[in-house]
Structure formats: C-alpha cells, structure tokens
Design a protein around this motif. Sequence first.
Motif, PDB file in Angstrom:
ATOM      1  N   GLY A  38       0.780  -1.231   0.000  1.00  0.00           N
ATOM      2  CA  GLY A  38       0.000   0.000   0.000  1.00  0.00           C
ATOM      3  C   GLY A  38       0.810   1.278   0.000  1.00  0.00           C
ATOM      4  N   ARG A  39       2.085   1.199   0.372  1.00  0.00           N
ATOM      5  CA  ARG A  39       2.917   2.394   0.478  1.00  0.00           C
ATOM      6  C   ARG A  39       4.075   2.349  -0.520  1.00  0.00           C
ATOM      7  N   SER A  40       4.699   3.487  -0.732  1.00  0.00           N
ATOM      8  CA  SER A  40       5.885   3.554  -1.578  1.00  0.00           C
ATOM      9  C   SER A  40       6.999   2.700  -0.993  1.00  0.00           C
ATOM     10  N   TRP A  41       7.822   2.129  -1.863  1.00  0.00           N
ATOM     11  CA  TRP A  41       8.946   1.315  -1.387  1.00  0.00           C
ATOM     12  C   TRP A  41       9.947   2.157  -0.595  1.00  0.00           C
ATOM     13  N   LEU A  42       9.902   3.467  -0.770  1.00  0.00           N
ATOM     14  CA  LEU A  42      10.815   4.361  -0.069  1.00  0.00           C
ATOM     15  C   LEU A  42      10.384   4.625   1.380  1.00  0.00           C
ATOM     16  N   ASP A  43       9.163   4.259   1.720  1.00  0.00           N
ATOM     17  CA  ASP A  43       8.620   4.536   3.039  1.00  0.00           C
ATOM     18  C   ASP A  43       9.036   3.445   4.012  1.00  0.00           C
ATOM     19  N   ALA A  44       9.867   3.785   4.983  1.00  0.00           N
ATOM     20  CA  ALA A  44      10.369   2.799   5.939  1.00  0.00           C
ATOM     21  C   ALA A  44       9.237   2.156   6.738  1.00  0.00           C
TER      22      ALA A  44
END
Length: 125
Positions: A103-109
């Motif tokens: 659901g989130r960007s791959w950049l979001d830890a």
Amino acid sequence: QEQLVEGGGGLVQPGGSLRLSCAASGFSLDYYGIGWFRQAPGKEREGVSYKSRSGANTYYVGSVKGRFTISRDNAKNTVYLQMNSLKPEDTAVYYCAARRSYGRSWLDAKAYDYWGQGTQVTVSS
C-alpha cells in the motif's frame, strides 16, 4: 523467530566493490518485497533499492543507478546488493527490510515488517 541478517559490509577503496547479503530465517522471502536502505552519520535513512516479491519490479535511487544491482535467490531465502564503483558518499550503515503489503511507496520505511540489524560500509582511501 523471524529475522533478517545482513552481511558483506566492510572497508573498501573508492572505485571498489562489495556484495551485501540479507538472509531471512523464520519466514519465506517468497511472499515479501525486499528493500535496501542506508543511513549515514547525521543523515536520515534513505531507500537505496527495492525488488518486488515476484522480481518483476526493481527500483533504485538515482545516486546508485548503474552502480548497484539488487537480486534475490528465493531458493536460498537471501537477497543481495552488488555495489560497484563505490564512492565515499556511499559510506553508511546498510539495512535490508522485508514487506508483505504494497500500500505504500517502497521508499517509506514504515511499509516494512522486518528489518535487519545493519552492516557498515565504509568507502575510503
């Protein structure tokens, strides 16, 4: 117990290469996308590369494109980050992380379920 264990870090001269590994235990990486992150002293953690669970999607941050390659060996339950043409600015602690949801960007830890302990990479002459 589910865990990720990184290896392969060390000291290398500028222009050199290292291959980082990220081995999973207690769960199968078959169902997880894998990201590599790094954190340099005094800086925020940043995403470096990502490969989806199917392997169909691969991403790199601009500063490492053409120099780093992410790969996964599901039979060994391990992911790798091949780093070539290393620069002093690549110096950081490198972490691998695994996520099951998309659901989130791959950049979001915050998108990741499991994190390794980190491995130090130092690029210096």
